[in-house]
Design a protein around this motif. Structure first.
Motif: not given
Length: 313
Positions: A264-282
């Protein structure tokens, strides 16, 4: 019309910013991502997957552990002793938080943005990375591990304790699979073809090589084809994260016999995806957090072989 590099990056930033409202995937986004994860070629694809609406979830089990049919006699009812009573129990899933990170460079964006498939590219990369990481956790998880990631939860290697076959350093042969087969209580083995011998890729290769050495059509097919080899009617399947490892005292090299849907593999529906940008490493940095757990529905229906000859892996 070809977009300039600055326009590509600006469009990418807006696309990623709209990836999820507040970082939390909506239902449609979750369903798409979840399907990509469980369709990845890992043990997750074989297992019974459960979407958890909350971090904790109870799964009720009901079954009959004995014969239910009796001789029928017209006009005579069954006695109390003859009536079958189902057994009931509960499996608890208690999701633990995990995190994954994917870096997408500006060059990657330049190759994908103009095809309007940036979102699909991001989610596919995330799903591929997450599926492999989750397989490692659900197979090798150990709350006593010195590895912080593996210490999140106990995986199937640690949870399989009722039927353990010690190979005492013997190699992968048909004898190993026979002992595993005999270790599982006979009441569970109704359709062997639906079960799996899970082994490392190296041990699958060793078994495949033994079959291929036979001067038969099966030997030729096993060596040159992609068909999964079987032992005693049960497919022998290699999985990436069941590799040999050293636990500080000795090499660990093991194998399992289990019905995949017993995992049994359970995964919560509450998945969060967040984004950031690194302009030095492009590059853009995409971080996903989720909550997962793994259990055997019936641990008594699992056999594990330990101390297989480690020289083969």
């Amino acid at each position: 019309m070809i977009m300039r590099n600055t326009e590509i990056i600006e469009k990418a930033a807006m696309t990623l910013a709209d990836l999820a409202s507040g970082g939390l995937l909506n239902r449609q986004q979750f369903n798409t991502f979840y399907r990509k994860v469980i369709d990845a070629p890992t043990i997750i694809r074989d297992s019974r997957t459960v979407v958890m609406n909350h971090d904790a979830m109870k799964i009720e089990k009901i079954g009959f552990g004995q014969r239910v049919l009796r001789p029928g006699v017209e006009g005579v009812a069954l006695t109390e002793d003859q009536k079958a009573v189902p057994t009931t129990s509960t499996v608890n899933l208690d999701a633990k938080e995990v995190i994954a990170e994917v870096n997408i460079t500006y060059d990657t964006l330049e190759n994908n943005i103009e095809k309007d498939r940036l979102y699909d590219t991001i989610m596919a990369m995330l799903a591929e990375r997450v599926a492999l990481d989750l397989e490692e956790l659900i197979v090798n998880g150990d709350t006593d591990s010195s590895d912080p990631y593996l210490a999140i939860l106990d995986g199937i290697r640690k949870k399989a304790v009722s039927h353990v076959v010690d190979m005492n350093g013997e190699p992968v042969t048909k004898g190993l699979f026979k002992q595993l087969y005999n270790a599982v209580p006979a009441k569970y083995m109704r359709n062997p073809a639906a079960w799996r011998f899970y082994v490392s890729y190296a041990n699958e290769l060793e078994w495949r090589d033994q079959i291929a050495s036979r001067q038969t059509g099966l030997g030729d097919t096993t060596q040159t084809g992609a068909t999964t080899p079987s032992a005693y009617g049960v497919p022998v399947q290699g999985i990436a994260m069941l590799q040999q490892y050293n636990n500080g005292e000795k090499d660990v090299n093991d194998a399992f016999l289990v019905h995949p849907k017993n995992i049994l593999f359970g995964m919560s529906r509450n998945i969060r995806v967040e984004v950031d940008k690194d302009i030095r490493e492009r590059k853009f940095i995409i971080v996903m957090t989720a909550k997962v757990d793994v259990q055997f529905e019936e641990e008594d229906a699992v056999a594990k072989a330990i101390n297989i000859d480690p020289s083969l892996s």
